[in-house]
Design an enzyme around this catalytic site. Sequence first.
Site, PDB file in Angstrom:
ATOM      1  N   GLU A   1       0.800  -1.234   0.000  1.00 41.37           N
ATOM      2  CA  GLU A   1       0.000   0.000   0.000  1.00 41.37           C
ATOM      3  C   GLU A   1       0.834   1.286   0.000  1.00 41.37           C
ATOM      4  O   GLU A   1       0.665   2.172   0.846  1.00 41.37           O
ATOM      5  CB  GLU A   1      -0.963  -0.033   1.189  1.00 41.37           C
TER       6      GLU A   1
ATOM      7  N   GLU B   1      -6.337 -10.584  -0.929  1.00 42.30           N
ATOM      8  CA  GLU B   1      -7.097 -10.327   0.313  1.00 42.30           C
ATOM      9  C   GLU B   1      -8.600 -10.272   0.009  1.00 42.30           C
ATOM     10  O   GLU B   1      -9.329  -9.433   0.494  1.00 42.30           O
ATOM     11  CB  GLU B   1      -6.628  -9.020   0.971  1.00 42.30           C
TER      12      GLU B   1
HETATM   13  O1  G3I Z   1      -3.444  -7.807  19.131  1.00 47.26           O
HETATM   14  C1  G3I Z   1      -4.280  -6.782  19.699  1.00 47.26           C
HETATM   15  C2  G3I Z   1      -4.920  -7.272  20.993  1.00 47.26           C
HETATM   16  O2  G3I Z   1      -3.906  -7.523  21.950  1.00 47.26           O
HETATM   17  C3  G3I Z   1      -5.897  -6.206  21.508  1.00 47.26           C
HETATM   18  O3  G3I Z   1      -6.560  -6.692  22.650  1.00 47.26           O
HETATM   19  C4  G3I Z   1      -6.917  -5.897  20.399  1.00 47.26           C
HETATM   20  C5  G3I Z   1      -7.928  -4.843  20.817  1.00 47.26           C
HETATM   21  O4  G3I Z   1      -7.307  -3.592  20.781  1.00 47.26           O
HETATM   22  O5  G3I Z   1      -6.228  -5.397  19.231  1.00 47.26           O
HETATM   23  C6  G3I Z   1      -5.360  -6.399  18.705  1.00 47.26           C
HETATM   24  O6  G3I Z   1      -4.706  -5.889  17.556  1.00 47.26           O
HETATM   25  C7  G3I Z   1      -5.578  -5.747  16.440  1.00 47.26           C
HETATM   26  C8  G3I Z   1      -5.039  -6.644  15.291  1.00 47.26           C
HETATM   27  O7  G3I Z   1      -5.826  -6.468  14.096  1.00 47.26           O
HETATM   28  C9  G3I Z   1      -5.075  -8.124  15.690  1.00 47.26           C
HETATM   29  O8  G3I Z   1      -6.421  -8.509  15.914  1.00 47.26           O
HETATM   30  C10 G3I Z   1      -5.529  -4.304  15.975  1.00 47.26           C
HETATM   31  O9  G3I Z   1      -6.143  -3.496  16.968  1.00 47.26           O
HETATM   32  C11 G3I Z   1      -6.293  -4.157  14.659  1.00 47.26           C
HETATM   33  O10 G3I Z   1      -6.121  -2.832  14.141  1.00 47.26           O
HETATM   34  C12 G3I Z   1      -5.706  -5.119  13.615  1.00 47.26           C
HETATM   35  O11 G3I Z   1      -6.507  -4.995  12.451  1.00 47.26           O
HETATM   36  C13 G3I Z   1      -5.901  -5.579  11.282  1.00 47.26           C
HETATM   37  C14 G3I Z   1      -5.749  -4.476  10.221  1.00 47.26           C
HETATM   38  O12 G3I Z   1      -5.141  -5.052   9.052  1.00 47.26           O
HETATM   39  C15 G3I Z   1      -4.940  -3.318  10.711  1.00 47.26           C
HETATM   40  O13 G3I Z   1      -3.649  -3.585  10.605  1.00 47.26           O
HETATM   41  C16 G3I Z   1      -6.838  -6.646  10.716  1.00 47.26           C
HETATM   42  O14 G3I Z   1      -6.935  -7.743  11.622  1.00 47.26           O
HETATM   43  C17 G3I Z   1      -6.313  -7.150   9.367  1.00 47.26           C
HETATM   44  O15 G3I Z   1      -7.282  -7.990   8.745  1.00 47.26           O
HETATM   45  C18 G3I Z   1      -6.042  -5.974   8.432  1.00 47.26           C
HETATM   46  O16 G3I Z   1      -5.461  -6.469   7.264  1.00 47.26           O
HETATM   47  C19 G3I Z   1      -5.067  -5.461   6.295  1.00 47.26           C
HETATM   48  C20 G3I Z   1      -3.846  -5.991   5.583  1.00 47.26           C
HETATM   49  O17 G3I Z   1      -2.822  -6.255   6.513  1.00 47.26           O
HETATM   50  C21 G3I Z   1      -3.387  -5.005   4.518  1.00 47.26           C
HETATM   51  N1  G3I Z   1      -4.471  -4.715   3.564  1.00 47.26           N
HETATM   52  C22 G3I Z   1      -5.688  -4.214   4.220  1.00 47.26           C
HETATM   53  C23 G3I Z   1      -6.181  -5.234   5.249  1.00 47.26           C
HETATM   54  C24 G3I Z   1      -7.465  -4.760   5.886  1.00 47.26           C
HETATM   55  O18 G3I Z   1      -7.230  -3.593   6.617  1.00 47.26           O
END
Ligand code: G3I
Length: 379
Positions: free
Chosen positions: A159, A264
Site C-alpha cells: 500500500e 485479500e
Molecule cells: O493484538 C491486539 C490485541 O492484543 C488487543 O486486545 C486488540 C484490541 O485492541 O487489538 C489487537 O490488535 C488488532 C489486530 O488487528 C489483531 O487482531 C488491531 O487493533 C487491529 O487494528 C488489527 O486490524 C488488522 C488491520 O489489518 C490493521 O492492521 C486486521 O486484523 C487485518 O485484517 C487488516 O489487514 C489489512 C492488511 O494487513 C493489509 N491490507 C488491508 C487489510 C485490511 O485492513
Amino acid sequence: MIKRYSYIFIITLAALGCATNKKTTTQATQTPSLKETFKDDFLTGTAMSARQIEGKDTAAVRLIKQQFNAVTPENSMKAEMIEPEWNTYNFDMADKLVAFAAKNNIKVNAHTLIWHSQLPAFMHHVQNADSVKQYVEHHINTVAGRYDGKVYSWDVVNEALNEDGTLRNSVFLEKLGPDYIVDAFRLAQQASPHSKLYYNDYNIEEPEKRAGAIAIIKKIQAAGVRIDGVGIQGHWRADNAPLAGIEESIKAFAALGIEVMFTELDLSVLRNPWDNNTADVSATAKADPGMNPYANSLPDSVAQIQSKSYTDLFKLFLKYKKNISRVTFWGVNDGQSWLNNWPVSGRTNYPLLFDRNFNPKPAFYSVIATASSNKAQTH
Ligand code: G3I
C-alpha cells in the site's frame, strides 16, 4: 442381568460411535475442496489469525487444511508484531506459522516487510533519515533473511500508493525519498533469494492507481531488481465488484511479465458510510445501527447477490488462469473478518465463503461450480 445390560450398552455405544464417525467422515468428504478444485489453475489461500496459528481455533484449522494450499499471516508478521523494540524481534508466531505450513504442505505468503501502517511504536519517534534507513535495512535483512526459502513469497511493500496513483506520504517516502521502494526490493532480493517478491495494494484495479502500480513495477525492473508479482487485494462490495477494471489490471500487470494475484479477497455485504471502496485501515466511522442491517442473519436475497459476484469473479480468474498464480481470501469464515469491525466497529458482516459455524455458504458452492463450467467450455 447387569452384565447383559452393560453388554447391550457397550454394543449400542459402539454402533452410535460408528454412526457419528460415519456422519463426520461423510460430512468431511461431502464438502468439496477449493485447493483440489482449482489445483490446475492457481493457489487458493486464506489469511490466518493468531488464534489459528496457535492452533486454538480448531474448526478453522481443520478447514484450512481441507480447503487451502496457501496462507498469509493476517497480522503476525507485521512490523509492530515481529519487531516490537528497535532491532529486537519476536519470531514465535512466525515460526509457528512456518512450521504449520511446512507440516501441511501449504505455501506461506509472508505479509509484510514495509508498510506505513502497524509500524512498531518506536518508529513514531524515529525522525532522522539515517535511523529510518537503518530500520529498513535491519528489518528486511533480519526478517526476510530468517525465512529465506521457508516462506514461498513476501509482500515486500504494501500500500505505497494514493488513490490518484502518486506515492502515499509515509515516514519512508518522507525520510528516504521515492527510491525507498526499489531499495526495499533490492534488500529483500539479497536477504531472501529463495522467496518470491511482491508488491501488494488495494484498488489497483482503478485506472489511476493501476498506473501508479505499473510505474512502481517498471521502476523496480528498470533498476535490475527482482519483482515476481503484484497483489490486487480485492476488498470489494458484494453488489459492485469492479469486473471491467479488474480485467484491465490483470492484462496490464501480466504484460509486465509478472504474476498477478488476488491477495485479500472479501465481498462486503454492508455499505461504507462514505460508500467507496477504500480499504485504508485508518478510515473509520462511528457505530450506527442503520449501518448494521443484518445483525442477526444474512437475508437469502443478499446471499444470492454475493454468490453471483463471487461467480463472476472466479469466471474472470479462470479466464486469465495462465496469468493468475494465487487467489487468497482474507479470512477463513465470516466471524474472522476484519470487516466486522471496519470501518464501523461491532457490525455483523458476511464477506467470505464459510459462515460463522464454518459451514459453506451458497457462494462457496457457486465458486466451486465455476471450475466445472470452465472445464466444460474448454473441452
Ligand atoms: O493484538 C491486539 C490485541 O492484543 C488487543 O486486545 C486488540 C484490541 O485492541 O487489538 C489487537 O490488535 C488488532 C489486530 O488487528 C489483531 O487482531 C488491531 O487493533 C487491529 O487494528 C488489527 O486490524 C488488522 C488491520 O489489518 C490493521 O492492521 C486486521 O486484523 C487485518 O485484517 C487488516 O489487514 C489489512 C492488511 O494487513 C493489509 N491490507 C488491508 C487489510 C485490511 O485492513
